[in-house]
Write a protein that holds these residues in place. Structure first.
Motif, mmCIF file in Angstrom:
data_model
loop_
_atom_site.group_PDB
_atom_site.id
_atom_site.type_symbol
_atom_site.label_atom_id
_atom_site.label_comp_id
_atom_site.label_asym_id
_atom_site.label_seq_id
_atom_site.Cartn_x
_atom_site.Cartn_y
_atom_site.Cartn_z
ATOM 1 N N LYS A 53 0.809 -1.226 0.000
ATOM 2 C CA LYS A 53 0.000 0.000 0.000
ATOM 3 C C LYS A 53 0.838 1.270 0.000
ATOM 4 O O LYS A 53 0.334 2.340 -0.275
ATOM 5 C CB LYS A 53 -0.833 0.034 1.294
ATOM 6 C CG LYS A 53 -2.274 -0.335 1.149
ATOM 7 C CD LYS A 53 -3.038 -0.060 2.432
ATOM 8 C CE LYS A 53 -3.607 1.336 2.511
ATOM 9 N NZ LYS A 53 -4.985 1.499 2.072
ATOM 10 N N SER A 141 -8.048 -0.906 3.451
ATOM 11 C CA SER A 141 -8.676 -0.817 2.137
ATOM 12 C C SER A 141 -7.611 -1.053 1.061
ATOM 13 O O SER A 141 -6.456 -0.659 1.224
ATOM 14 C CB SER A 141 -9.334 0.549 1.968
ATOM 15 O OG SER A 141 -8.418 1.589 2.280
ATOM 16 N N ASN A 143 -6.267 0.046 -1.597
ATOM 17 C CA ASN A 143 -5.838 1.128 -2.480
ATOM 18 C C ASN A 143 -4.437 1.534 -2.048
ATOM 19 O O ASN A 143 -4.008 1.214 -0.944
ATOM 20 C CB ASN A 143 -6.770 2.336 -2.319
ATOM 21 C CG ASN A 143 -6.949 2.730 -0.862
ATOM 22 O OD1 ASN A 143 -7.742 2.106 -0.150
ATOM 23 N ND2 ASN A 143 -6.200 3.710 -0.408
ATOM 24 N N SER A 149 -10.582 4.690 -2.102
ATOM 25 C CA SER A 149 -10.813 3.288 -1.730
ATOM 26 C C SER A 149 -11.511 2.535 -2.865
ATOM 27 O O SER A 149 -12.308 3.110 -3.599
ATOM 28 C CB SER A 149 -11.669 3.206 -0.470
ATOM 29 O OG SER A 149 -11.028 3.852 0.600
ATOM 30 N N GLU A 178 -16.185 2.939 4.022
ATOM 31 C CA GLU A 178 -15.565 2.029 4.973
ATOM 32 C C GLU A 178 -16.394 1.872 6.247
ATOM 33 O O GLU A 178 -17.318 2.644 6.507
ATOM 34 C CB GLU A 178 -14.166 2.539 5.354
ATOM 35 C CG GLU A 178 -13.167 2.538 4.231
ATOM 36 C CD GLU A 178 -13.274 3.782 3.358
ATOM 37 O OE1 GLU A 178 -14.254 4.539 3.503
ATOM 38 O OE2 GLU A 178 -12.372 3.963 2.529
ATOM 39 N N HIS A 229 -6.682 12.462 2.230
ATOM 40 C CA HIS A 229 -6.897 11.028 2.088
ATOM 41 C C HIS A 229 -7.960 10.855 1.004
ATOM 42 O O HIS A 229 -8.612 11.820 0.642
ATOM 43 C CB HIS A 229 -7.430 10.516 3.417
ATOM 44 C CG HIS A 229 -7.116 9.075 3.697
ATOM 45 N ND1 HIS A 229 -6.540 8.670 4.862
ATOM 46 C CD2 HIS A 229 -7.293 7.961 2.969
ATOM 47 C CE1 HIS A 229 -6.393 7.350 4.836
ATOM 48 N NE2 HIS A 229 -6.840 6.899 3.702
HETATM 49 MG MG MG Z 1 -8.250 3.226 3.698
#
Ligand code: MG
Ligand code: TXA
Length: 320
Positions: A53, A141, A143, A149, A178, A229
């Motif tokens: 990630k 997640s 991504n 995501s 999420e 984010h």
């Molecule tokens: Mg995440």
């Protein structure tokens, strides 16, 4: 080598579970978003998740369980946490609880905290995979760190396809944002991240819940809640008035103002569940170099709207 494409057939789920037990990192569907899973009890598997990630190691991971009962081996539960687990698991809720002294989850997954984040997802493919793996599976997640995501297997393949062993395709994620992260490790319940279980539903069952609003308040307990984010490449604009030249719009409820280069509906009827399910795929679809930016129509700050607005504010925040 590109990730193996696995289906939700029982043979493929058994193969995915074998990969997890061998310490490989694979992507799998949950009802919220796709997760990037590895054996939570295996330090090397957990380290491989952070590496795939590009995630900072101070940001801890959620461990996923097939059944609520498994939580008792990992964390210290009291009447309150058992009640919340009974009410909301399986489902889109993550509980942050104090680690048991003999908790087998890698310390790396807890990022040095004395707590663990646990979730029992409801998605049938996740359930089958977790049961077959027969151990807690750490999964952020799926991504790259800081990006949008994934709510479909194709999203994972385009971003991480060259870095992981396999992707299990379970179709589009039904909830689309999420899990809610609720910290029950202290005296008062603390909302660390709004998500698929609404604050209203939690409050109805638990009473008042503290919400750290400022970055300063969030930093020590929810290291993952960085201001920037879920970010597309294009700038995101939340307080829309008139269309800017070349701008696309994420629309909700009524018609957007005239002049946008493209309109993508989160929900035409103003349905928050539909908007949440469409959010990340719509952001990805509009994140094209031929647009100058993405504008978003206002979304009410209630129910799933809180999770949607949280993600949009972070996506619009200044980038480091
Ligand atoms: Mg995440
Ligand atoms: O829906 C979801 O929650 C998805 C699916 C795959 O389960 N997972 C997910 O994971 O969103 P991730 O890593 O992207 O977000 C987990 C959040 C982060 O904000 C992290 O900082 C927080 O949970 N978290 C994890 N462990 C924690 C802990 N021990 N204390 C406080 N926050 C924690």
């Amino acid at each position: 080598m590109p990730a193996r494409a696995l289906s939700s057939s029982s043979a493929d789920i058994a193969e995915a579970a074998r990969l997890l037990r061998r310490g490989e990192v694979i992507a799998f569907p949950t009802e919220t978003v796709y997760g990037l899973g590895g054996d939570a009890t295996n330090d090397r598997a957990v380290a491989a998740i952070f590496a795939a990630k590009g995630r900072p190691r101070f940001n801890p991971l959620i461990s996923h369980l097939a059944a609520p009962e498994a939580a008792a081996d990992l964390a210290l539960l009291d009447e309150r946490s058992r009640g919340v687990a009974r009410r909301f698991w399986p489902g889109p809720l993550t509980l942050v609880l104090r680690r048991r002294a003999d908790c087998p989850i890698s310390l790396l997954a807890s990022a040095g905290l004395d707590t663990v984040a646990l979730r029992v997802p409801a998605h049938p493919v996740a359930q089958a995979l977790l049961a077959a793996a027969d151990r807690p599976i750490a999964a952020p997640s799926a991504n790259r760190s800081g990006r949008i995501s994934p709510t479909a297997a194709e999203h994972v393949a385009s971003e991480l396809g060259d870095r992981i062993a396999a992707i299990v395709d379970g179709g589009a994620a039904a909830i689309g944002v999420e899990s809610t992260v609720l910290d029950l490790s202290g005296e008062r319940p603390l909302l660390l991240r709004p998500g698929g279980v609404t604050v209203e539903a939690l409050t109805a069952s638990l009473g008042p819940i503290d919400e750290p609003r400022s970055e300063a308040g969030v930093a020590p307990r929810a290291p993952g809640m960085l201001a920037s984010h879920y970010a597309p490449n294009l700038p995101l604009r939340l307080e829309i008035g008139e269309a800017l030249p070349g701008e696309a719009v994420l629309a909700f409820g009524g018609d957007p103002p005239p002049g946008f280069a493209e309109i993508r509906w989160l929900s035409r009827s103003g349905d928050l569940a539909e908007a949440a399910a469409n959010l990340f795929a719509a952001l990805r679809a509009l994140d094209r170099p031929d647009f100058s930016g993405i504008a978003v129509m206002p979304i009410p700050e209630r129910g799933l709207g809180r999770a949607i607005n949280d993600r949009l504010r972070r996506a619009a925040a200044p980038r480091p």
